[in-house]
Write a protein that holds these residues in place. Structure first.
Motif, PDB file in Angstrom:
ATOM      1  N   ALA A 137      33.507  22.720  39.661  1.00 15.91           N
ATOM      2  CA  ALA A 137      34.785  22.038  39.462  1.00 15.91           C
ATOM      3  C   ALA A 137      35.899  22.831  40.129  1.00 15.91           C
ATOM      4  O   ALA A 137      35.938  24.060  40.044  1.00 15.91           O
ATOM      5  CB  ALA A 137      35.058  21.884  37.976  1.00 15.91           C
ATOM      6  N   LYS A 138      36.788  22.141  40.799  1.00 12.96           N
ATOM      7  CA  LYS A 138      37.817  22.818  41.596  1.00 12.96           C
ATOM      8  C   LYS A 138      39.192  22.854  40.931  1.00 12.96           C
ATOM      9  O   LYS A 138      40.103  23.474  41.446  1.00 12.96           O
ATOM     10  CB  LYS A 138      37.915  22.166  42.979  1.00 12.96           C
ATOM     11  N   GLY A 139      39.344  22.204  39.811  1.00 13.29           N
ATOM     12  CA  GLY A 139      40.642  22.205  39.138  1.00 13.29           C
ATOM     13  C   GLY A 139      40.714  23.239  38.025  1.00 13.29           C
ATOM     14  O   GLY A 139      39.700  23.782  37.579  1.00 13.29           O
ATOM     15  N   ARG A 140      41.923  23.509  37.581  1.00 15.67           N
ATOM     16  CA  ARG A 140      42.154  24.442  36.475  1.00 15.67           C
ATOM     17  C   ARG A 140      41.316  24.101  35.253  1.00 15.67           C
ATOM     18  O   ARG A 140      40.781  24.991  34.576  1.00 15.67           O
ATOM     19  CB  ARG A 140      43.640  24.397  36.106  1.00 15.67           C
ATOM     20  N   GLN A 287      33.797  24.713  24.984  1.00 21.87           N
ATOM     21  CA  GLN A 287      34.630  23.809  24.177  1.00 21.87           C
ATOM     22  C   GLN A 287      35.978  23.550  24.848  1.00 21.87           C
ATOM     23  O   GLN A 287      36.443  22.400  24.896  1.00 21.87           O
ATOM     24  CB  GLN A 287      34.847  24.405  22.788  1.00 21.87           C
ATOM     25  N   GLU A 288      36.609  24.600  25.342  1.00 18.30           N
ATOM     26  CA  GLU A 288      37.922  24.440  25.965  1.00 18.30           C
ATOM     27  C   GLU A 288      37.832  23.599  27.235  1.00 18.30           C
ATOM     28  O   GLU A 288      38.689  22.752  27.489  1.00 18.30           O
ATOM     29  CB  GLU A 288      38.542  25.809  26.249  1.00 18.30           C
ATOM     30  N   MET A 289      36.812  23.871  28.054  1.00 19.55           N
ATOM     31  CA  MET A 289      36.703  23.121  29.310  1.00 19.55           C
ATOM     32  C   MET A 289      36.303  21.669  29.054  1.00 19.55           C
ATOM     33  O   MET A 289      36.657  20.787  29.831  1.00 19.55           O
ATOM     34  CB  MET A 289      35.731  23.816  30.262  1.00 19.55           C
ATOM     35  N   ALA A 290      35.607  21.414  27.960  1.00 23.12           N
ATOM     36  CA  ALA A 290      35.200  20.040  27.615  1.00 23.12           C
ATOM     37  C   ALA A 290      36.368  19.195  27.138  1.00 23.12           C
ATOM     38  O   ALA A 290      36.293  17.961  27.138  1.00 23.12           O
ATOM     39  CB  ALA A 290      34.111  20.065  26.550  1.00 23.12           C
ATOM     40  N   LYS A 291      37.470  19.822  26.749  1.00 23.08           N
ATOM     41  CA  LYS A 291      38.638  19.093  26.254  1.00 23.08           C
ATOM     42  C   LYS A 291      39.397  18.399  27.374  1.00 23.08           C
ATOM     43  O   LYS A 291      40.228  17.522  27.128  1.00 23.08           O
ATOM     44  CB  LYS A 291      39.599  20.045  25.537  1.00 23.08           C
ATOM     45  N   HIS A 292      39.135  18.797  28.615  1.00 26.97           N
ATOM     46  CA  HIS A 292      39.964  18.327  29.721  1.00 26.97           C
ATOM     47  C   HIS A 292      39.175  17.455  30.694  1.00 26.97           C
ATOM     48  O   HIS A 292      37.979  17.420  30.665  1.00 26.97           O
ATOM     49  CB  HIS A 292      40.541  19.531  30.460  1.00 26.97           C
TER      50      HIS A 292
END
Length: 292
Positions: A137-140, A287-292
């Motif tokens: 993934a290339k985004g923040r 968990q944090e990356m799954a929120k976005h």
């Protein structure tokens, strides 16, 4: 009847162990030999690819979130795979994990050695190379960074200096105060830290120290920049010599109302503690990356 139940239990246990072994075996590990133009040296890094990565079509548009795991002082890029159960833990997650080589450079552009640009290397060479080679993934929203000891310092520093690049940052047993250390202000393990700290951060009044002093940066952070920060996690063992600096930084985060989680747990500055907390960091990052 008793014998039948015992046999059934044996079969279930065997199947469970077999499935677990298969899941671990599907995690693929690659070592990339990367030549850094900035550092002028080969800086290898390991990539742990999630289960099913290779089975997907090479032409697919699907991408995976990435966690960058930084090693500690005196360590190597392969510490995470050789000294912890990273491969076993990683089998539970659909994310790429990268463990780069940072030598003893504190993930900072050195004040004394022009080619020791370990901060710029991570941001301008390593991350773009990972995203060219792999379906990353290339985004923040798809990037997280974490580390232990020196790597914990690096991870939190990248979080506050490059908040647009990461959605989550974590420190395990962070050696969080190197820019404040000198012969006049030694602190825990100064004999071990001294050479690398002076080489990286220079004399007491250097610009490198001022711009990489983690406690000072967070304490003076403007309100609008606080809102842009990734979510921050840090922990430290209560018997760890770096406990005080972790507690101090957590107090600053609390005072400035910076979203974070801080844990102080029984433990020392060792691989037993780091392997234990690695599982927590992987879970929180996912968990944090799954929120976005």
């Amino acid at each position: 009847m008793k014998g039948s139940r015992s046999f059934l239990l044996f079969v279930v246990l065997a199947l469970t162990l077999s499935c677990h072994a298969q899941s671990v075996s599907t995690v693929q590990v690659q070592t990339i030999s990367f030549k850094s133009n900035l550092v002028g040296a080969t800086l290898p890094y390991i990539v742990v690819l999630p289960a099913g990565y290779q089975e997907r079509s090479a032409g697919t548009q699907a991408s995976y979130p990435v966690l960058y795991l930084l090693h500690g002082l005196g360590g190597r890029y392969d510490n995470w795979t050789s000294k912890t159960k990273l491969k076993e833990y990683a089998a539970q997650y659909q994310m790429i994990i990268v463990t780069p080589e940072g030598n003893d450079g504190w993930y900072t552009d050195s004040a004394t050695v022009a080619t020791d640009k370990y901060e710029t290397y991570i941001m301008e060479e390593l991350i773009p190379d990972v995203e060219r080679r792999f379906r990353a993934a290339k985004g923040r929203e798809g990037r997280a960074i974490a580390g232990l000891s020196m790597g914990g310092y690096g991870a939190l520093k990248f979080a506050v200096k490059y908040p647009d690049r990461f959605v989550f940052a974590a420190s395990i047993s962070g050696a969080l105060d190197p820019a404040e250390r000198s012969d006049a202000n030694q602190g825990f393990a100064w004999g071990f830290l001294r050479s690398s700290v002076l080489k990286t951060f220079g004399p007491d009044n250097s610009a490198t120290r001022a711009s990489n002093n983690l406690h000072k940066i967070f304490r003076e952070l403007a309100s609008e920049r606080i809102r842009a920060l990734p979510y921050i996690y840090l922990d430290c063992g209560t018997e760890d010599g770096f406990f005080a600096t972790n507690h101090d930084l957590a107090s600053i985060l609390l005072e400035r109302k910076i979203p974070h989680e801080y844990r102080q747990l029984p433990g020392k500055h060792d691989w037993v503690y780091w392997d234990q907390q690695l599982r927590e960091v992987l879970k929180l990052a996912a968990q944090e990356m799954a929120k976005h």
